[in-house]
Design a protein around this motif. Structure first.
Motif, PDB file in Angstrom:
ATOM      1  N   LEU A   1       0.814  -0.783   0.198  1.00 53.46           N
ATOM      2  CA  LEU A   1      -0.236  -0.224  -0.145  1.00 53.46           C
ATOM      3  C   LEU A   1       0.654   1.456  -0.225  1.00 53.46           C
ATOM      4  CD1 LEU A   1      -3.851   0.939  -0.524  1.00 53.46           C
ATOM      5  CD2 LEU A   1      -2.996   1.234   2.232  1.00 53.46           C
ATOM      6  N   ILE A   2       2.338   1.382   0.961  1.00 48.88           N
ATOM      7  CA  ILE A   2       2.953   2.751   0.958  1.00 48.88           C
ATOM      8  C   ILE A   2       3.683   2.167   1.557  1.00 48.88           C
ATOM      9  CG2 ILE A   2       0.741   4.238   2.324  1.00 48.88           C
ATOM     10  CD1 ILE A   2       2.062   3.556   5.366  1.00 48.88           C
ATOM     11  N   PHE A   3       4.827   1.365   0.897  1.00 49.17           N
ATOM     12  CA  PHE A   3       6.216   0.938   1.303  1.00 49.17           C
ATOM     13  C   PHE A   3       6.921   1.043   0.593  1.00 49.17           C
ATOM     14  CE2 PHE A   3       4.291   0.355   6.383  1.00 49.17           C
ATOM     15  CZ  PHE A   3       5.037   1.336   6.012  1.00 49.17           C
ATOM     16  N   GLU A   4       6.385  -0.132  -0.322  1.00 53.64           N
ATOM     17  CA  GLU A   4       6.956  -0.214  -1.022  1.00 53.64           C
ATOM     18  C   GLU A   4       8.255   0.769  -2.953  1.00 53.64           C
ATOM     19  OE1 GLU A   4       4.290  -3.419  -3.655  1.00 53.64           O
ATOM     20  OE2 GLU A   4       5.526  -5.355  -2.231  1.00 53.64           O
TER      21      GLU A   4
ATOM     22  N   ALA B   1      12.283   1.217  -2.988  1.00 53.88           N
ATOM     23  CA  ALA B   1      11.969   0.787  -4.188  1.00 53.88           C
ATOM     24  C   ALA B   1      13.469   2.341  -4.660  1.00 53.88           C
ATOM     25  CB  ALA B   1      11.686   0.742  -4.996  1.00 53.88           C
ATOM     26  N   ASP B   2      13.070   3.405  -4.183  1.00 52.47           N
ATOM     27  CA  ASP B   2      13.666   4.468  -3.885  1.00 52.47           C
ATOM     28  C   ASP B   2      14.987   4.437  -3.519  1.00 52.47           C
ATOM     29  OD1 ASP B   2      11.846   5.618  -6.140  1.00 52.47           O
ATOM     30  OD2 ASP B   2      11.081   7.294  -4.196  1.00 52.47           O
ATOM     31  N   MET B   3      14.607   3.976  -1.676  1.00 51.70           N
ATOM     32  CA  MET B   3      16.056   3.710  -1.104  1.00 51.70           C
ATOM     33  C   MET B   3      16.883   3.089  -1.978  1.00 51.70           C
ATOM     34  SD  MET B   3      15.887   3.132   2.843  1.00 51.70           S
ATOM     35  CE  MET B   3      15.180   4.752   3.006  1.00 51.70           C
ATOM     36  N   ALA B   4      16.541   1.732  -2.613  1.00 47.44           N
ATOM     37  CA  ALA B   4      17.965   0.764  -2.821  1.00 47.44           C
ATOM     38  C   ALA B   4      18.381   1.504  -3.931  1.00 47.44           C
ATOM     39  CB  ALA B   4      16.743  -0.861  -3.318  1.00 47.44           C
ATOM     40  N   GLU B   5      17.719   1.911  -4.818  1.00 48.47           N
ATOM     41  CA  GLU B   5      18.423   2.793  -5.445  1.00 48.47           C
ATOM     42  C   GLU B   5      19.418   3.526  -5.714  1.00 48.47           C
ATOM     43  OE1 GLU B   5      17.269   5.609 -10.105  1.00 48.47           O
ATOM     44  OE2 GLU B   5      15.967   5.072  -8.211  1.00 48.47           O
ATOM     45  N   ILE B   6      18.800   4.719  -3.939  1.00 46.74           N
ATOM     46  CA  ILE B   6      19.686   5.698  -3.625  1.00 46.74           C
ATOM     47  C   ILE B   6      21.377   4.828  -3.033  1.00 46.74           C
ATOM     48  CG2 ILE B   6      20.259   7.064  -1.439  1.00 46.74           C
ATOM     49  CD1 ILE B   6      16.852   7.612  -2.202  1.00 46.74           C
ATOM     50  N   VAL B   7      20.764   3.240  -2.185  1.00 48.77           N
ATOM     51  CA  VAL B   7      22.009   3.065  -1.493  1.00 48.77           C
ATOM     52  C   VAL B   7      23.157   2.295  -2.085  1.00 48.77           C
ATOM     53  CG1 VAL B   7      22.509   0.753   0.367  1.00 48.77           C
ATOM     54  CG2 VAL B   7      20.670   2.638   0.604  1.00 48.77           C
ATOM     55  N   ALA B   8      22.411   1.653  -3.228  1.00 42.32           N
ATOM     56  CA  ALA B   8      23.518   0.737  -4.345  1.00 42.32           C
ATOM     57  C   ALA B   8      24.303   1.647  -5.122  1.00 42.32           C
ATOM     58  CB  ALA B   8      21.826  -0.065  -5.031  1.00 42.32           C
TER      59      ALA B   8
ATOM     60  N   ALA C   1      15.527  -0.726  11.974  1.00 43.29           N
ATOM     61  CA  ALA C   1      14.634  -0.356  11.950  1.00 43.29           C
ATOM     62  C   ALA C   1      14.068  -1.195  10.031  1.00 43.29           C
ATOM     63  CB  ALA C   1      14.204   0.827  11.874  1.00 43.29           C
ATOM     64  N   ALA C   2      14.294  -2.870   9.950  1.00 45.59           N
ATOM     65  CA  ALA C   2      13.823  -3.207   8.807  1.00 45.59           C
ATOM     66  C   ALA C   2      12.609  -3.468   8.801  1.00 45.59           C
ATOM     67  CB  ALA C   2      15.199  -3.853   8.670  1.00 45.59           C
ATOM     68  N   GLY C   3      11.808  -3.691   9.848  1.00 50.45           N
ATOM     69  CA  GLY C   3      10.412  -4.331   9.178  1.00 50.45           C
ATOM     70  C   GLY C   3      10.331  -5.092   9.049  1.00 50.45           C
ATOM     71  N   SER C   4       9.522  -6.109   7.575  1.00 50.98           N
ATOM     72  CA  SER C   4       8.964  -6.606   7.703  1.00 50.98           C
ATOM     73  C   SER C   4      10.120  -7.073   6.075  1.00 50.98           C
ATOM     74  CB  SER C   4       7.428  -6.814   7.134  1.00 50.98           C
ATOM     75  OG  SER C   4       7.346  -5.950   5.582  1.00 50.98           O
ATOM     76  N   GLY C   5      10.880  -6.228   6.338  1.00 45.57           N
ATOM     77  CA  GLY C   5      12.120  -6.303   5.169  1.00 45.57           C
ATOM     78  C   GLY C   5      11.921  -5.969   3.650  1.00 45.57           C
ATOM     79  N   VAL C   6      10.860  -4.873   3.273  1.00 48.12           N
ATOM     80  CA  VAL C   6      10.770  -4.319   2.271  1.00 48.12           C
ATOM     81  C   VAL C   6      12.013  -4.168   1.332  1.00 48.12           C
ATOM     82  CG1 VAL C   6       9.739  -2.188   3.012  1.00 48.12           C
ATOM     83  CG2 VAL C   6       9.336  -2.561   1.005  1.00 48.12           C
ATOM     84  N   VAL C   7      12.556  -2.881   2.385  1.00 48.90           N
ATOM     85  CA  VAL C   7      14.166  -2.382   2.146  1.00 48.90           C
ATOM     86  C   VAL C   7      15.047  -3.958   1.333  1.00 48.90           C
ATOM     87  CG1 VAL C   7      15.862  -0.972   2.204  1.00 48.90           C
ATOM     88  CG2 VAL C   7      13.603  -0.510   2.615  1.00 48.90           C
ATOM     89  N   THR C   8      15.285  -4.817   2.341  1.00 53.42           N
ATOM     90  CA  THR C   8      16.419  -6.003   2.262  1.00 53.42           C
ATOM     91  C   THR C   8      15.280  -6.434   1.170  1.00 53.42           C
ATOM     92  OG1 THR C   8      16.128  -5.990   4.773  1.00 53.42           O
ATOM     93  CG2 THR C   8      17.110  -7.828   3.542  1.00 53.42           C
ATOM     94  N   ARG C   9      14.402  -6.834   0.631  1.00 59.42           N
ATOM     95  CA  ARG C   9      14.262  -7.551  -1.148  1.00 59.42           C
ATOM     96  C   ARG C   9      14.734  -6.999  -2.091  1.00 59.42           C
ATOM     97  NH1 ARG C   9       9.691  -8.851   3.095  1.00 59.42           N
ATOM     98  NH2 ARG C   9       8.774  -7.335   1.561  1.00 59.42           N
ATOM     99  N   ALA C  10      14.202  -5.301  -1.847  1.00 60.99           N
ATOM    100  CA  ALA C  10      14.549  -4.367  -2.760  1.00 60.99           C
ATOM    101  C   ALA C  10      16.235  -4.125  -2.899  1.00 60.99           C
ATOM    102  CB  ALA C  10      13.802  -3.293  -2.806  1.00 60.99           C
ATOM    103  N   LEU C  11      16.410  -3.893  -1.801  1.00 54.74           N
ATOM    104  CA  LEU C  11      18.537  -3.518  -1.668  1.00 54.74           C
ATOM    105  C   LEU C  11      18.764  -4.501  -2.195  1.00 54.74           C
ATOM    106  CD1 LEU C  11      20.725  -1.362  -1.299  1.00 54.74           C
ATOM    107  CD2 LEU C  11      20.225  -1.737   0.576  1.00 54.74           C
ATOM    108  N   ALA C  12      18.650  -5.565  -1.491  1.00 55.44           N
ATOM    109  CA  ALA C  12      20.144  -7.256  -1.565  1.00 55.44           C
ATOM    110  C   ALA C  12      20.272  -7.472  -2.504  1.00 55.44           C
ATOM    111  CB  ALA C  12      19.489  -8.448  -1.472  1.00 55.44           C
ATOM    112  N   PRO C  13      19.620  -7.299  -4.200  1.00 51.91           N
ATOM    113  CA  PRO C  13      19.929  -8.039  -5.569  1.00 51.91           C
ATOM    114  C   PRO C  13      20.757  -6.888  -6.228  1.00 51.91           C
ATOM    115  CG  PRO C  13      17.204  -8.387  -5.389  1.00 51.91           C
ATOM    116  CD  PRO C  13      18.091  -7.323  -3.844  1.00 51.91           C
TER     117      PRO C  13
END
Length: 270
Positions: A23-26, A30-37, A48-60
């Motif tokens: 609803l609001i986090f994905e 995706a933006d954060m994964a792009e910035i960090v990568a 504060a990784a929560g349920s891992g939405v950033v982890t799933r976007a960033l790891a790849p």
């Protein structure tokens, strides 16, 4: 912030991940994964990784030799996040408090945190800890929600639930997720923590769902707003959810719904 604002247990992690995340986090993940990568970091700490939405976007998107430590204060959320992530030897899951990180000085190239700073008892202390574990030239990347009035569904849910408890309206969403939105204050807190280069961008997106009912269930049963409702009267959780669904449907329609969301995205260094 009330203690219940930090409690993500029971059925909340599942509702949070299956309803709130899309609803609001994905989009922001995706933006954060792009910035960090884009920094091509060799080592990343997520707090504060929560349920891992950033982890799933960033790891790849990270290097094959990268070290990625994923942490959260709430073990149930971290456990749930781990079940949603495929096998990856680069990732280490660890329960940790962002205000007292169990890592040595200058350990990471990037520290990232999606919508977690609002929950810190002391933001300055949290930022100072991030700066402590960053290597020279490292960056802190995080985001926070803008004011609740700029986030349609959160505002409408808050107003609707208040009609169920007019004498003591639950204010979790306004108080905590949307309570740390002053850009000048954010800059000042980061400066007090020792950061000298601070970039802040305000990004608007659109939140979409298949129905008003799904949005109401996400907010009322997949966030600590549920704790506030049940503390007042657990038998009224469904009524509160119904009122929220009615309010959203009255404004956005009875079919698929869409509403504005807005957040600040921050990159700090120095």
């Amino acid at each position: 912030m009330a203690e219940s604002d930090k409690v993500f247990t029971g059925s909340i992690p599942k509702f949070y991940d299956t309803l709130m995340v899309p609803l609001i986090f994905e989009g922001y993940a995706a933006d954060m994964a792009e910035i960090v990568a884009a920094f091509s970091p060799g080592s990343v700490l997520e707090t504060a990784a929560g349920s891992g939405v950033v982890t799933r976007a960033l790891a790849p998107r990270l290097r094959t030799d990268a070290r990625y430590v994923v942490t959260d204060l709430n073990q149930p959320m971290l456990d749930y996040a781990a079940t949603r992530q495929g096998a990856d030897s680069r990732i280490e899951w660890r329960q940790a408090d962002a205000l007292g990180l169990p890592f040595a000085d200058a350990s990471f190239d990037v520290v990232c945190c999606q919508f977690g700073a609002m929950f810190f008892p002391s933001r300055v202390a949290g930022y100072a800890e991030a700066r402590r574990v960053l290597k020279p030239g490292g960056r802190l990347v995080f985001n926070v929600w803008d004011r609740i009035e700029e986030n349609a569904f959160a505002d409408e849910v808050t107003r609707a639930v208040a009609t169920v408890f007019p004498q003591d309206p639950p204010r979790f969403l306004a108080r905590t997720p949307h309570g740390y939105n002053d850009v000048a204050l954010i800059r000042d807190d980061l400066s007090r923590a020792g950061f000298t280069s601070i970039e802040i961008a305000t990004r608007e997106k659109v939140s979409r769902s298949s129905s008003a009912r799904e949005v109401a269930t996400a907010y009322c049963q997949g966030t600590p707003l549920r704790n506030e409702i049940e503390t007042r009267d657990a038998t009224l959780l469904q009524l509160a959810t119904d009122r929220a669904a009615e309010a959203i449907a009255s404004r956005h329609g009875k079919g698929p719904v869409a509403g504005k969301i807005q957040a600040h995205v921050i990159v700090a260094a120095g």
